[in-house]
Design a protein around this motif. Sequence first.
Motif, short mmCIF file in Angstrom:
data_model
loop_
_atom_site.label_atom_id
_atom_site.label_comp_id
_atom_site.label_asym_id
_atom_site.label_seq_id
_atom_site.Cartn_x
_atom_site.Cartn_y
_atom_site.Cartn_z
N ALA A 118 -37.87 40.87 -44.20
CA ALA A 118 -38.49 39.93 -45.13
C ALA A 118 -37.91 40.00 -46.54
CB ALA A 118 -40.00 40.19 -45.20
N LEU A 119 -37.46 41.18 -46.95
CA LEU A 119 -37.00 41.39 -48.32
C LEU A 119 -35.47 41.41 -48.48
CD1 LEU A 119 -39.45 44.24 -49.44
CD2 LEU A 119 -39.64 41.77 -49.89
N GLU A 120 -34.75 41.52 -47.38
CA GLU A 120 -33.29 41.69 -47.47
C GLU A 120 -32.58 40.44 -47.99
OE1 GLU A 120 -29.67 43.43 -44.74
OE2 GLU A 120 -31.18 42.21 -43.75
N ASN A 121 -31.57 40.68 -48.81
CA ASN A 121 -30.72 39.62 -49.34
C ASN A 121 -29.69 39.26 -48.28
OD1 ASN A 121 -28.91 38.01 -50.71
ND2 ASN A 121 -28.75 39.34 -52.49
N PRO A 122 -29.74 38.06 -47.70
CA PRO A 122 -28.77 37.72 -46.65
C PRO A 122 -27.33 37.65 -47.16
CG PRO A 122 -30.12 35.81 -47.22
CD PRO A 122 -30.68 36.98 -47.97
N SER A 123 -27.15 37.44 -48.45
CA SER A 123 -25.80 37.37 -49.02
C SER A 123 -25.20 38.76 -49.26
CB SER A 123 -25.81 36.61 -50.34
OG SER A 123 -26.27 35.30 -50.13
N VAL A 124 -26.05 39.74 -49.47
CA VAL A 124 -25.60 41.12 -49.72
C VAL A 124 -26.47 42.03 -48.84
CG1 VAL A 124 -25.11 42.90 -51.44
CG2 VAL A 124 -25.07 40.48 -52.11
N PRO A 125 -26.09 42.20 -47.58
CA PRO A 125 -26.91 42.97 -46.65
C PRO A 125 -27.27 44.36 -47.20
CG PRO A 125 -25.16 41.87 -45.48
CD PRO A 125 -24.89 41.67 -46.95
N GLN A 126 -28.43 44.84 -46.77
CA GLN A 126 -28.95 46.17 -47.11
C GLN A 126 -29.49 46.25 -48.54
OE1 GLN A 126 -25.45 48.45 -46.19
NE2 GLN A 126 -25.91 48.48 -44.01
N THR A 127 -29.55 45.11 -49.24
CA THR A 127 -30.10 45.09 -50.60
C THR A 127 -31.31 44.17 -50.64
OG1 THR A 127 -28.80 43.21 -51.40
CG2 THR A 127 -27.78 45.40 -51.59
N LEU A 128 -32.13 44.37 -51.65
CA LEU A 128 -33.25 43.47 -51.89
C LEU A 128 -32.73 42.14 -52.43
CD1 LEU A 128 -35.63 45.95 -53.75
CD2 LEU A 128 -36.15 44.81 -51.59
N LEU A 129 -33.33 41.07 -52.00
CA LEU A 129 -33.05 39.77 -52.60
C LEU A 129 -33.36 39.90 -54.09
CD1 LEU A 129 -32.25 36.94 -51.49
CD2 LEU A 129 -34.66 36.37 -51.57
N PRO A 130 -32.50 39.42 -55.00
CA PRO A 130 -32.73 39.63 -56.43
C PRO A 130 -34.14 39.27 -56.91
CG PRO A 130 -30.54 38.75 -56.11
CD PRO A 130 -31.22 38.73 -54.75
N ALA A 131 -34.71 38.20 -56.40
CA ALA A 131 -36.06 37.80 -56.81
C ALA A 131 -37.12 38.80 -56.36
CB ALA A 131 -36.40 36.42 -56.26
N TYR A 132 -36.78 39.62 -55.37
CA TYR A 132 -37.73 40.59 -54.83
C TYR A 132 -37.50 42.00 -55.36
CZ TYR A 132 -38.58 36.90 -51.36
OH TYR A 132 -38.87 35.72 -50.73
N ASP A 133 -36.49 42.19 -56.19
CA ASP A 133 -36.14 43.52 -56.72
C ASP A 133 -36.93 43.79 -57.99
OD1 ASP A 133 -34.98 45.86 -57.70
OD2 ASP A 133 -32.93 45.18 -57.35
N GLY A 134 -37.71 44.85 -57.98
CA GLY A 134 -38.50 45.23 -59.14
C GLY A 134 -37.68 45.87 -60.24
#
Length: 178
Positions: A118-134
């Motif tokens: 749900a939170l993974e950034n599809p453009s940069v796998p294994q990272t949080l989607l920027p909007a979801y990164d605290g």
Amino acid sequence: LSAVVTASGVGGQKLTDLDARFAADVVAGAPDCCIIQGGINDLAGAASDPNASMQAAVVSMVGKARAANIVPVLFTPGPWKTNVNWTLARQGYHDTFRAWIIAYGAAEGLAVADVYAALENPSVPQTLLPAYDGGDGLHPSAAGYRVTGDTFAAVMPAAVSVSIPEAGGYLQEGSRIN
């Protein structure tokens, strides 16, 4: 969903710590349902694969919850590649644990919220989607926590019998129901 939520998380703890205080912090409160999520703290400083102790702690907590008639819901740990403690080896341990959580949940008939997906950034796998990164590459933002809640709500009806009224109290937004 109409629910009272009590948070019992303690920052920096490992799954074995959660298991050690499970009776006092979860069972004693007699909730209908509990969320079991952890693993990143186990992984962050791991010199070797911590999966055996992580899995044993989850199995123990599930057993304690079931013995107390509490429905356990498993959450996968989220993406964390941009966190300072991330390494490729630790990501491998994470991937193993995430796959195990999903398989164990299925084998035990438990609801599993795949927070990672749900939170993974599809453009940069294994990272949080920027909007979801605290801001630390590990903890979600308010928007990330909202998505986490939505992910939980999507599996919740299968985990606990919740009375959902036919009308009133819910706002229809396209294909989502709040």
